[in-house]
Design a protein around this motif. Structure first.
Motif, PDB file in Angstrom:
ATOM      1  N   TYR A 198      65.285  33.732  32.561  1.00 29.02           N
ATOM      2  CA  TYR A 198      66.325  32.918  32.919  1.00 29.02           C
ATOM      3  C   TYR A 198      65.981  32.304  34.210  1.00 29.02           C
ATOM      4  CZ  TYR A 198      71.193  31.731  33.820  1.00 29.02           C
ATOM      5  OH  TYR A 198      72.429  30.978  33.788  1.00 29.02           O
ATOM      6  N   PHE A 229      78.558  37.279  48.960  1.00 28.67           N
ATOM      7  CA  PHE A 229      79.150  36.579  47.757  1.00 28.67           C
ATOM      8  C   PHE A 229      79.327  37.574  46.632  1.00 28.67           C
ATOM      9  CE2 PHE A 229      78.670  32.233  48.686  1.00 28.67           C
ATOM     10  CZ  PHE A 229      77.636  32.048  49.489  1.00 28.67           C
ATOM     11  N   TYR A 279      76.141  40.030  46.717  1.00 27.70           N
ATOM     12  CA  TYR A 279      74.975  39.345  47.353  1.00 27.70           C
ATOM     13  C   TYR A 279      75.292  39.414  49.003  1.00 27.70           C
ATOM     14  CZ  TYR A 279      73.056  38.667  42.608  1.00 27.70           C
ATOM     15  OH  TYR A 279      72.646  38.541  41.421  1.00 27.70           O
ATOM     16  N   GLN A 338      74.536  24.870  47.513  1.00 26.54           N
ATOM     17  CA  GLN A 338      75.767  25.398  48.385  1.00 26.54           C
ATOM     18  C   GLN A 338      76.148  24.154  49.420  1.00 26.54           C
ATOM     19  OE1 GLN A 338      74.084  28.470  50.715  1.00 26.54           O
ATOM     20  NE2 GLN A 338      75.977  29.580  50.821  1.00 26.54           N
ATOM     21  N   GLN A 382      76.659  26.124  40.392  1.00 30.31           N
ATOM     22  CA  GLN A 382      75.413  25.955  39.332  1.00 30.31           C
ATOM     23  C   GLN A 382      75.221  24.688  38.814  1.00 30.31           C
ATOM     24  OE1 GLN A 382      75.430  27.834  35.419  1.00 30.31           O
ATOM     25  NE2 GLN A 382      73.716  29.148  36.168  1.00 30.31           N
ATOM     26  N   VAL A 388      74.984  35.734  36.323  1.00 23.77           N
ATOM     27  CA  VAL A 388      74.652  34.392  36.994  1.00 23.77           C
ATOM     28  C   VAL A 388      75.749  33.371  36.670  1.00 23.77           C
ATOM     29  CG1 VAL A 388      72.363  35.070  35.987  1.00 23.77           C
ATOM     30  CG2 VAL A 388      73.639  33.804  34.516  1.00 23.77           C
ATOM     31  N   LEU A 389      76.772  33.439  36.015  1.00 30.08           N
ATOM     32  CA  LEU A 389      77.511  32.454  35.573  1.00 30.08           C
ATOM     33  C   LEU A 389      78.778  31.797  36.759  1.00 30.08           C
ATOM     34  CD1 LEU A 389      78.188  33.199  32.154  1.00 30.08           C
ATOM     35  CD2 LEU A 389      76.669  31.567  32.843  1.00 30.08           C
ATOM     36  N   LEU A 416      72.286  22.190  50.443  1.00 26.81           N
ATOM     37  CA  LEU A 416      71.268  23.137  50.398  1.00 26.81           C
ATOM     38  C   LEU A 416      71.111  23.698  49.108  1.00 26.81           C
ATOM     39  CD1 LEU A 416      69.502  25.062  52.005  1.00 26.81           C
ATOM     40  CD2 LEU A 416      71.495  26.497  52.430  1.00 26.81           C
ATOM     41  N   TYR A 453      71.043  26.182  41.989  1.00 23.87           N
ATOM     42  CA  TYR A 453      72.301  25.899  42.569  1.00 23.87           C
ATOM     43  C   TYR A 453      72.539  24.965  43.824  1.00 23.87           C
ATOM     44  CZ  TYR A 453      73.437  30.514  40.185  1.00 23.87           C
ATOM     45  OH  TYR A 453      73.526  31.534  39.115  1.00 23.87           O
ATOM     46  N   LEU A 479      82.534  25.646  49.620  1.00 26.30           N
ATOM     47  CA  LEU A 479      82.440  25.604  48.112  1.00 26.30           C
ATOM     48  C   LEU A 479      81.419  26.797  47.526  1.00 26.30           C
ATOM     49  CD1 LEU A 479      82.202  21.734  47.640  1.00 26.30           C
ATOM     50  CD2 LEU A 479      84.357  23.264  47.613  1.00 26.30           C
ATOM     51  N   GLY A 480      81.012  27.668  48.463  1.00 27.64           N
ATOM     52  CA  GLY A 480      80.147  28.560  47.633  1.00 27.64           C
ATOM     53  C   GLY A 480      78.837  28.026  46.987  1.00 27.64           C
ATOM     54  N   LEU A 481      78.422  28.779  46.306  1.00 28.72           N
ATOM     55  CA  LEU A 481      77.202  28.479  45.279  1.00 28.72           C
ATOM     56  C   LEU A 481      77.626  27.808  43.914  1.00 28.72           C
ATOM     57  CD1 LEU A 481      75.258  31.593  45.806  1.00 28.72           C
ATOM     58  CD2 LEU A 481      74.301  29.303  46.302  1.00 28.72           C
ATOM     59  N   PHE A 491      80.170  32.514  40.787  1.00 27.75           N
ATOM     60  CA  PHE A 491      80.142  33.114  42.161  1.00 27.75           C
ATOM     61  C   PHE A 491      81.407  32.792  43.015  1.00 27.75           C
ATOM     62  CE2 PHE A 491      75.840  34.367  43.414  1.00 27.75           C
ATOM     63  CZ  PHE A 491      75.130  34.074  42.187  1.00 27.75           C
ATOM     64  N   GLY A 492      81.819  33.758  43.815  1.00 28.96           N
ATOM     65  CA  GLY A 492      82.784  33.609  44.786  1.00 28.96           C
ATOM     66  C   GLY A 492      82.528  32.507  45.874  1.00 28.96           C
ATOM     67  N   ALA A 493      83.357  32.065  46.761  1.00 28.78           N
ATOM     68  CA  ALA A 493      83.201  31.114  47.583  1.00 28.78           C
ATOM     69  C   ALA A 493      82.474  31.796  49.010  1.00 28.78           C
ATOM     70  CB  ALA A 493      84.269  30.199  47.981  1.00 28.78           C
ATOM     71  N   GLY A 494      82.271  32.917  48.854  1.00 30.27           N
ATOM     72  CA  GLY A 494      81.731  33.470  49.940  1.00 30.27           C
ATOM     73  C   GLY A 494      82.581  33.962  51.205  1.00 30.27           C
ATOM     74  N   GLY A 543      68.108  32.849  51.354  1.00 31.29           N
ATOM     75  CA  GLY A 543      68.661  32.821  49.988  1.00 31.29           C
ATOM     76  C   GLY A 543      69.512  34.120  49.856  1.00 31.29           C
ATOM     77  N   PRO A 544      70.437  33.981  49.033  1.00 28.51           N
ATOM     78  CA  PRO A 544      71.220  35.112  48.830  1.00 28.51           C
ATOM     79  C   PRO A 544      70.577  36.504  48.184  1.00 28.51           C
ATOM     80  CG  PRO A 544      72.416  33.598  47.916  1.00 28.51           C
ATOM     81  CD  PRO A 544      70.950  32.827  48.322  1.00 28.51           C
ATOM     82  N   PHE A 588      66.828  34.968  44.371  1.00 30.11           N
ATOM     83  CA  PHE A 588      66.929  33.459  44.904  1.00 30.11           C
ATOM     84  C   PHE A 588      65.672  33.011  45.658  1.00 30.11           C
ATOM     85  CE2 PHE A 588      71.270  32.058  43.989  1.00 30.11           C
ATOM     86  CZ  PHE A 588      71.579  33.257  43.635  1.00 30.11           C
ATOM     87  N   GLN A 604      70.155  38.276  40.090  1.00 23.61           N
ATOM     88  CA  GLN A 604      69.471  37.083  40.264  1.00 23.61           C
ATOM     89  C   GLN A 604      68.645  37.299  41.597  1.00 23.61           C
ATOM     90  OE1 GLN A 604      70.581  33.297  38.761  1.00 23.61           O
ATOM     91  NE2 GLN A 604      72.455  33.720  39.393  1.00 23.61           N
ATOM     92  N   PHE A 635      69.433  26.115  45.856  1.00 23.38           N
ATOM     93  CA  PHE A 635      68.460  27.204  45.752  1.00 23.38           C
ATOM     94  C   PHE A 635      68.403  27.399  44.382  1.00 23.38           C
ATOM     95  CE2 PHE A 635      69.175  29.651  49.639  1.00 23.38           C
ATOM     96  CZ  PHE A 635      70.175  29.269  50.049  1.00 23.38           C
TER      97      PHE A 635
END
Lengths: 108, 111
Positions: free
Chosen positions: B31, A89, A36, B37, B45, A95-96, B88, B35, B41-43, A98-101, A43-44, B102, B100, B90
């Protein structure tokens, strides 16, 4: 749970050069590997994805390669342009997790 | 146009004042998820829902509630916000739990 590591966390490249981001995961059951892109204030958004039965996929200047044995997949951006500056990312297992970016900055 | 919408986009509130962030999608996705952000720490859930009336905790559910009474809507509720929920947020939806889509994000500041 899934352990996802993304490297590097920041990447600065000269316009026209290539950028590579690597994502390492732990769950061997993962079979879907998306990347992403998140632009500032948005948003991503999915830019490319690959499934486990394919080793590489390309879409113009971006490509994703998968090494399922080593449990990592990488995003490759060639001929980088200023509009490639964003946070990227990885998200193995959809969906479960994500990397930290990775924050990519393309210098003009 | 297929999209995920969130409201409000920006919100400043005070500790303890209940708030709701709405999320709606027009793609008939089953689904949906929330999330947060945070820098470095990224995203992460918060909650997800696999269908109407089916919700479950994500990685960081403490201090949040959700509901899924209709397929298109998935509101996020903070019953008693605290400063550590400044973030933030999402909302996202997915047809098959893979790709997904967003929303634009909601920036929340809790004083």
């Amino acid at each position: 749970g899934e352990n996802v590591e993304q490297h590097p966390s920041t990447l600065s490249v000269q316009e026209g050069d290539s950028a590579v981001i690597k994502c390492t995961y732990s769950d061997s059951a993962s079979n879907y590997f998306p990347w992403y892109k998140q632009e500032l204030g948005k948003g991503p958004q999915l830019i490319i994805d690959i499934r486990s039965n394919v080793g590489e996929k390309k879409d113009q200047r971006i490509a994703v390669t998968l090494n399922k044995t080593a449990k990592h997949f990488s995003l490759h951006i060639t001929e980088t342009q200023p509009e490639d500056s964003a946070v990227y990312f990885c998200a193995p297992r959809g969906v479960l997790s994500f990397g930290a970016g990775t924050t990519v900055t393309v210098r003009a | 146009e297929a999209q995920v919408t969130q409201n409000p986009r920006y919100l400043i509130t005070v500790t303890g004042k209940k708030l709701t962030v709405t999320c709606s999608q027009n793609m008939n996705h089953e689904y949906m998820s929330w999330y947060r952000q945070d820098p470095g720490l990224g995203l992460r859930q918060i909650y997800y829902s696999m269908n109407v009336e089916v919700t479950d905790k994500g990685d960081v559910p403490e201090g949040y509630k959700v509901s899924r009474k209709e397929k298109r809507n998935f509101p996020l509720i903070l019953e008693s916000p605290s400063p550590n929920q400044t973030s933030l947020y999402f909302c996202a939806s997915s047809r098959n739990q893979e790709t997904q889509y967003f929303g634009p994000g909601t920036r929340l500041l809790v004083l």
